[in-house]
Design a protein around this motif. Sequence first.
Motif, mmCIF file in Angstrom:
data_model
loop_
_atom_site.group_PDB
_atom_site.id
_atom_site.type_symbol
_atom_site.label_atom_id
_atom_site.label_comp_id
_atom_site.label_asym_id
_atom_site.label_seq_id
_atom_site.Cartn_x
_atom_site.Cartn_y
_atom_site.Cartn_z
ATOM 1 N N VAL A 2 0.843 -1.189 0.000
ATOM 2 C CA VAL A 2 0.000 0.000 0.000
ATOM 3 C C VAL A 2 0.879 1.241 0.000
ATOM 4 C CG1 VAL A 2 -1.794 1.252 1.258
ATOM 5 C CG2 VAL A 2 -1.792 -1.242 1.257
ATOM 6 N N ASP A 6 -2.316 5.351 -2.662
ATOM 7 C CA ASP A 6 -3.509 4.533 -2.426
ATOM 8 C C ASP A 6 -4.329 5.082 -1.259
ATOM 9 O OD1 ASP A 6 -2.663 2.734 -4.446
ATOM 10 O OD2 ASP A 6 -1.358 1.722 -2.998
ATOM 11 N N TYR A 43 -5.320 -0.717 6.100
ATOM 12 C CA TYR A 43 -4.746 -1.311 4.900
ATOM 13 C C TYR A 43 -3.254 -1.662 5.069
ATOM 14 C CZ TYR A 43 -9.043 -0.292 2.439
ATOM 15 O OH TYR A 43 -10.361 -0.280 2.039
ATOM 16 N N TYR A 45 -0.540 0.195 5.853
ATOM 17 C CA TYR A 45 0.468 1.055 5.233
ATOM 18 C C TYR A 45 1.716 1.133 6.118
ATOM 19 C CZ TYR A 45 2.983 5.237 3.865
ATOM 20 O OH TYR A 45 3.976 6.099 3.493
#
Length: 337
Positions: A2, A6, A43, A45
């Motif tokens: 990620v 994004d 997500y 990151y």
Amino acid sequence: MVRLKDIAQLAGVSIMTVSKALRDEPDVSAATKARIKALAHQYGYVPDSSAQGLRTKTTRLFGLVIPATTNPIYARIVFAIEERVYELGYDLLIAHTLNKPDREELCLRRMLSRRVDGLFVTPVYRFEAEARIYQEITARKTPTVLLGSPAPFCKHFPGVEIEEATASYNMTKHLLGLGHRQIAYFTGPRDAPWAHERFEGYRRALREAGLEADDKLVFQSGNTIEDGTKAALQMLNEGCHPTAVQAVSDPVAIGCAEVLLQQGIKVPEDISIAGFGNILTAEYFRVPLTTVRQPKFRLGVAAVDLMMNLIRGQKIVTQRLPAEIIERKSTAPPRKA
């Protein structure tokens, strides 16, 4: 993986806004920061440290080069340094020299190739006045903090060290205070400045007591249990019978005590033994060892604080930390004749 891009698309904001939010910059609202951080967490990151390093010209990495973590003296120092740099947002690379100059040079070169922001180094001592790798570190202007006594080839670097001579002096004074006058001394490695400082502390205490260091009571050793064993056997073979032995380190003292106990010589009834370092084994040896407690954790923390001041461009000086005598069962007044 990620990317910032994004997260920006998911949040409906610019990449710059995401970057600022993750850095807690003040010009992004608290609500936006919270939303962006929640998405980043959701997500998975992970910031690209290499990319950040290119932008900031830093790596958030420190290098730590020591003889070996198997040496119990370094365990607490390494722990303290690692904990402190973690709090400051840095990572730590650790390498072992095994007290070999060629390996030390290789370790330091690898650290430099990783563009570490600074180096913590316990030097591999040698008799030469210069060492090429330390000249290179100086030329590169890599912030460097020494752990332990400096040597001629690295004396221009700041560091954190123990008051070696004073601590050894106090140990000899302790033995003199018990009534000992025949105090043998087991010296350390010939090329180690800290060993010379400890020996000088012993000699100074004797001089102040009106005694002179007797060469027949001084035995060359290194810094291991095996070295203490050899020195003790030499002492016995030469027919030397001191009332106390002061060793340059705890491992040497333990090696000496083991030989004497195996020979039926009682500690401390027949002979007192003192060490230096306060390694864990010293307290739990079959005759708990009187020793010098070095502030190992404080030394590690002080080294990191010194490094941060160095990076900030502040004026710094080498710090010398005091040590204290820990009296246990291995020392007592000499047996009366």
